[in-house]
Design an enzyme around this catalytic site. Sequence first.
Site, mmCIF file in Angstrom:
data_model
loop_
_atom_site.group_PDB
_atom_site.id
_atom_site.type_symbol
_atom_site.label_atom_id
_atom_site.label_comp_id
_atom_site.label_asym_id
_atom_site.label_seq_id
_atom_site.Cartn_x
_atom_site.Cartn_y
_atom_site.Cartn_z
ATOM 1 C CD1 TRP A 10 36.778 74.688 41.941
ATOM 2 C CD2 TRP A 10 37.843 72.798 42.469
ATOM 3 N NE1 TRP A 10 38.333 75.010 41.956
ATOM 4 C CE2 TRP A 10 38.994 73.649 42.528
ATOM 5 C CE3 TRP A 10 38.147 71.589 43.078
ATOM 6 C CZ2 TRP A 10 40.066 73.466 42.738
ATOM 7 C CZ3 TRP A 10 39.582 71.287 43.471
ATOM 8 C CH2 TRP A 10 40.448 72.202 43.160
ATOM 9 C CG ASP A 25 33.057 73.194 47.838
ATOM 10 O OD1 ASP A 25 33.309 73.813 48.534
ATOM 11 O OD2 ASP A 25 33.596 72.399 46.943
ATOM 12 C CE LYS A 69 39.512 78.395 47.374
ATOM 13 N NZ LYS A 69 40.690 78.042 46.305
#
Length: 360
Positions: free
Chosen positions: A102, A172, A196
């Site tokens: 990511w 992030d 999440k």
Amino acid sequence: MARVYNFSAGPSMLPEPVLERARDELLEFRDTGMSVMEMSHRGRDFVGIAEKAEADLRDLLAIPANYRVLFLPGGATAQFAAVPMNLLRGKTRACYLSTGLWSEKALAEAQRYATVTLAASGKADGFTRIPPRDEWHLDPEAAYFHYTANETINGVEFHTVPEVDGLPLVSDMSSNLLSRPLEVERFGLIYAGAQKNMGPAGIAVVIVRDDLVGQPLPSTPSLLDYRKQAEQGSMLNTPPTYNWYLLGLVLEWLKDEGGLAALEARNLRKANKLYAALDRSAFYSNPVEPSCRSRMNVPFRLAAPELEPLFLKEAKAAGLVNLEGHRSVGGLRASIYNAMPEAGVDALIAFLAEFERQHG
């Protein structure tokens, strides 16, 4: 109805009390005569939902008054572009740390808008560790420093906030925001997809300091312009209203559960007992350096990889689902976000022991 323990990395399981309340309010929200899905996003009822969600988020994270809170469509991936578009502010350089897939994706998108300095990378080690701070090479001319706080695929997580020599710190936090208390004031910007720990897929949260709002690149689309979104209360266009409502319900649940300190203690217990179960067996292994193991995502392997399909089949039969590793790395993975109860982790640990007894 028999609900399973869902170990998906995202969209992840939601707290049952949230789902039950959403079910009860599906046809009619309070006394409005309609569902939240049918409301005007500019009407009084939905504006009240949106304002309460922001207030609860500010309360949970102790967000200072000089930060804007935005609720935006497009998930975290849209923010890979929005961050450089909004934060370069006349500069041409940005600094990124690479600790997994990511952060690699965020870096690649930023390269479309800026000259990116790679501070350090864990790629040579298979993204199983965070490069030590004394190995980082910071760019003093960078507009900001970006890192991914938790890598869902590789299972690597920062357990402290890094020091970056005065550069605006951007993170992030899609997979660990709201899993523990956080010093928001140490960041210039935090962003996170909701799917999440915060709610369903389709909405993201951006927390950005006032002095970093404004002066976007001329080519910045209006929907990605933080100033315009802030001025319009995150309603520059019709937002994902039902997702926003569900996110708000999750925030209320977090407060009912005792807040982030209580959630952190629970998350530590869950992670510690699962890692202990893996570590005490030669049949299972986790590749991540212990100092940076994720509390949220636990990748693991079997000593006999050919048994993985059977493991997944038998786990599913036992009510333990979505334990497949990411397609890019394979193996197995248990994601144990806020909504995963300790009973789910205990059930997985018992299954690990039984599967090893039968096939080890």
